[in-house]
Design a protein around this motif. Structure first.
Motif, PDB file in Angstrom:
ATOM      1  N   MET A  49     -18.436  -6.365  -3.754  1.00 27.11           N
ATOM      2  CA  MET A  49     -18.496  -4.915  -3.930  1.00 27.11           C
ATOM      3  C   MET A  49     -17.783  -4.522  -5.223  1.00 27.11           C
ATOM      4  N   ALA A  50     -18.490  -3.815  -6.082  1.00 26.38           N
ATOM      5  CA  ALA A  50     -17.891  -3.376  -7.342  1.00 26.38           C
ATOM      6  C   ALA A  50     -16.894  -2.251  -7.082  1.00 26.38           C
TER       7      ALA A  50
ATOM      8  N   VAL B 266     -12.468   0.843  -3.724  1.00 25.31           N
ATOM      9  CA  VAL B 266     -11.731   1.841  -4.499  1.00 25.31           C
ATOM     10  C   VAL B 266     -10.567   1.181  -5.238  1.00 25.31           C
ATOM     11  N   SER B 267     -10.534   1.312  -6.544  1.00 24.12           N
ATOM     12  CA  SER B 267      -9.407   0.772  -7.304  1.00 24.12           C
ATOM     13  C   SER B 267      -8.217   1.721  -7.173  1.00 24.12           C
ATOM     14  N   SER B 268      -7.034   1.157  -7.123  1.00 26.08           N
ATOM     15  CA  SER B 268      -5.809   1.952  -7.097  1.00 26.08           C
ATOM     16  C   SER B 268      -4.697   1.141  -7.743  1.00 26.08           C
ATOM     17  N   ARG B 269      -3.649   1.836  -8.163  1.00 30.13           N
ATOM     18  CA  ARG B 269      -2.569   1.169  -8.889  1.00 30.13           C
ATOM     19  C   ARG B 269      -1.223   1.786  -8.509  1.00 30.13           C
ATOM     20  N   ARG B 270      -0.167   1.011  -8.696  1.00 31.39           N
ATOM     21  CA  ARG B 270       1.172   1.563  -8.588  1.00 31.39           C
ATOM     22  C   ARG B 270       1.326   2.609  -9.695  1.00 31.39           C
ATOM     23  N   THR B 271       1.867   3.747  -9.355  1.00 32.67           N
ATOM     24  CA  THR B 271       1.897   4.869 -10.289  1.00 32.67           C
ATOM     25  C   THR B 271       2.919   4.697 -11.404  1.00 32.67           C
TER      26      THR B 271
ATOM     27  N   ARG C 163       3.872  -0.894   2.591  1.00 33.82           N
ATOM     28  CA  ARG C 163       4.064  -1.568   1.308  1.00 33.82           C
ATOM     29  C   ARG C 163       2.921  -1.159   0.381  1.00 33.82           C
ATOM     30  N   PRO C 164       3.222  -0.744  -0.839  1.00 35.42           N
ATOM     31  CA  PRO C 164       2.165  -0.282  -1.746  1.00 35.42           C
ATOM     32  C   PRO C 164       1.088  -1.327  -2.007  1.00 35.42           C
ATOM     33  N   ASP C 165       1.465  -2.601  -2.071  1.00 36.46           N
ATOM     34  CA  ASP C 165       0.476  -3.652  -2.310  1.00 36.46           C
ATOM     35  C   ASP C 165      -0.534  -3.731  -1.166  1.00 36.46           C
ATOM     36  N   GLU C 166      -0.073  -3.456   0.043  1.00 39.10           N
ATOM     37  CA  GLU C 166      -0.980  -3.450   1.187  1.00 39.10           C
ATOM     38  C   GLU C 166      -1.961  -2.284   1.099  1.00 39.10           C
ATOM     39  N   ALA C 167      -1.459  -1.117   0.660  1.00 40.60           N
ATOM     40  CA  ALA C 167      -2.317   0.056   0.500  1.00 40.60           C
ATOM     41  C   ALA C 167      -3.351  -0.179  -0.592  1.00 40.60           C
ATOM     42  N   ILE C 168      -2.934  -0.829  -1.673  1.00 42.73           N
ATOM     43  CA  ILE C 168      -3.856  -1.128  -2.771  1.00 42.73           C
ATOM     44  C   ILE C 168      -4.930  -2.109  -2.314  1.00 42.73           C
ATOM     45  N   GLU C 169      -4.513  -3.114  -1.547  1.00 45.22           N
ATOM     46  CA  GLU C 169      -5.472  -4.103  -1.022  1.00 45.22           C
ATOM     47  C   GLU C 169      -6.471  -3.426  -0.080  1.00 45.22           C
ATOM     48  N   PHE C 170      -5.983  -2.509   0.754  1.00 44.53           N
ATOM     49  CA  PHE C 170      -6.835  -1.773   1.670  1.00 44.53           C
ATOM     50  C   PHE C 170      -7.880  -0.965   0.889  1.00 44.53           C
ATOM     51  N   ALA C 171      -7.445  -0.301  -0.177  1.00 42.74           N
ATOM     52  CA  ALA C 171      -8.363   0.489  -0.995  1.00 42.74           C
ATOM     53  C   ALA C 171      -9.427  -0.401  -1.638  1.00 42.74           C
ATOM     54  N   GLN C 172      -9.015  -1.540  -2.141  1.00 42.54           N
ATOM     55  CA  GLN C 172      -9.952  -2.446  -2.809  1.00 42.54           C
ATOM     56  C   GLN C 172     -11.001  -2.989  -1.840  1.00 42.54           C
TER      57      GLN C 172
END
Length: 345
Positions: free
Chosen positions: A1-2, A289-294, A276-285
């Motif tokens: 998935m892109a 959906v791309s996401s990053r630490r702010t 944990r932010p890394d878990e949230a980012i992994e969930f988004a991906q």
């Protein structure tokens, strides 16, 4: 998935006509379009004039020098400000006095007042992260310090239809990188309403001119975007409000102000998660959906264990994540981002 792209400059094909015309005119270096862009930008934020350079760092250094800051002088700056400022401090010998933020992510005036009492402070770098501006600039000015207001991420934000980004600074800085509300593909401006400070800014820029000046090709892009900035901001604010509605269904906290009187410029959308932010980012991906630490590029990233010194700033530094927000998002992409945000913990 892109993955949905994290950011995309708000450039249309017809916008490139301005750049092509610049090339046809055979004047791609600094010239009349740079002057026009600087004039248009200054007018938009209610300032008189200033400088437009190729480098954000050069603009920061020029602003320090325009305030006649000398080696050893102390300057207030919040820990959510970008690391690039540390290089400006190193080059000039100016000493940063790090302060906490308030609950909206803006520099803490309470902490600033304490630091002023403790030692001699010569200026205040007032950095406004992720759309935020103060509800009242007078309280900032009451500290009695020259203010460098950095609106790189807040350009176009408004409180109660009257308080606008750029109103409070003696010198106002903005960079125009690819992910900005206005992008020239790089470069930055420093502007002021003070004839004295404008003269000093121009004197600083003249030292490296024409090699440090913003080229006309870049300025041409900025002119086109400033011409339609109200439309761009309206679209960004619309998306910001949609994402805020999704955030209210989640366990995450919105970064910044949430008042209906606040018109966010939609530079980005950031939330502070409880997981944990890394878990949230992994969930988004996993959901495309791309996401990053702010705040990985903030000064505060070096002080993640200093909760006692920066109790308000540490939470966003360690747990804030950002999501794509730009005018070119398709309906399906917007819906995907909303779904992810609404399920954050």
């Amino acid at each position: 998935m892109a993955l949905i792209r994290f950011y995309k400059p708000a450039l249309y094909r017809k916008d490139m006509d301005a750049v092509l015309q610049t090339m046809v005119d055979e004047k791609i270096g600094p010239g009349e379009r740079k002057k026009e862009f600087l004039k248009t930008f200054s007018a938009y934020i209610g300032k008189k004039d200033g400088i437009a350079l190729r480098s954000y760092l050069d603009v920061i250094v020029a602003s320090f020098n325009a305030l006649e800051l000398e080696k050893g002088d102390s300057v207030l700056i919040s820990v959510l400000s970008p690391k690039i400022y540390l290089e400006a401090f190193r080059r000039t010998g100016v000493k940063p006095i790090l302060i906490d933020t308030d609950e909206t992510g803006l520099p803490s005036l309470e902490d600033a007042a304490k630091k002023i009492q403790e030692e001699s402070v010569k200026a205040f770098v007032y950095y406004e992260p992720i759309c935020q501006i103060p509800e009242n600039f007078e309280s900032v000015k009451e500290l009695g310090l020259p203010i460098i207001e950095d609106i790189s991420q807040s350009l176009g934000s408004v409180w109660s239809d009257t308080i606008k980004a750029g109103m409070g600074g003696d010198i106002v800085i903005s960079e125009f990188e690819e992910n900005g509300v206005i992008s020239t593909g790089g470069g930055a401006c420093a502007v002021s309403s003070s004839d004295d400070k404008i003269e000093k800014l121009k004197k600083e820029a003249a030292i490296g001119s024409p090699y440090v000046d913003l080229p006309d090709m870049n300025a041409a892009l900025g002119i086109v975007q400033l011409g339609k900035i109200d439309t761009l901001l309206a679209r960004r604010n619309e998306l910001y409000r949609l994402f805020t509605q999704s955030q209210m269904k989640s366990g995450a906290k919105l970064f910044g102000a949430s008042s209906p009187s606040f018109y966010a410029n939609g530079y980005g959308f950031s939330v502070v998660v409880n997981t944990r932010p890394d878990e949230a980012i992994e969930f988004a991906q996993k959901h495309g959906v791309s996401s990053r630490r702010t705040f990985t590029s903030s000064i505060g990233s070096k002080y993640q264990d200093k909760y006692d010194r920066f109790p308000n700033a540490i939470a966003p530094v360690t747990r804030a994540i950002s999501f794509p927000l730009y005018p070119f998002l398709a309906k399906s992409e917007i819906e995907s981002i909303q779904r992810v945000i609404s399920h954050l913990g």
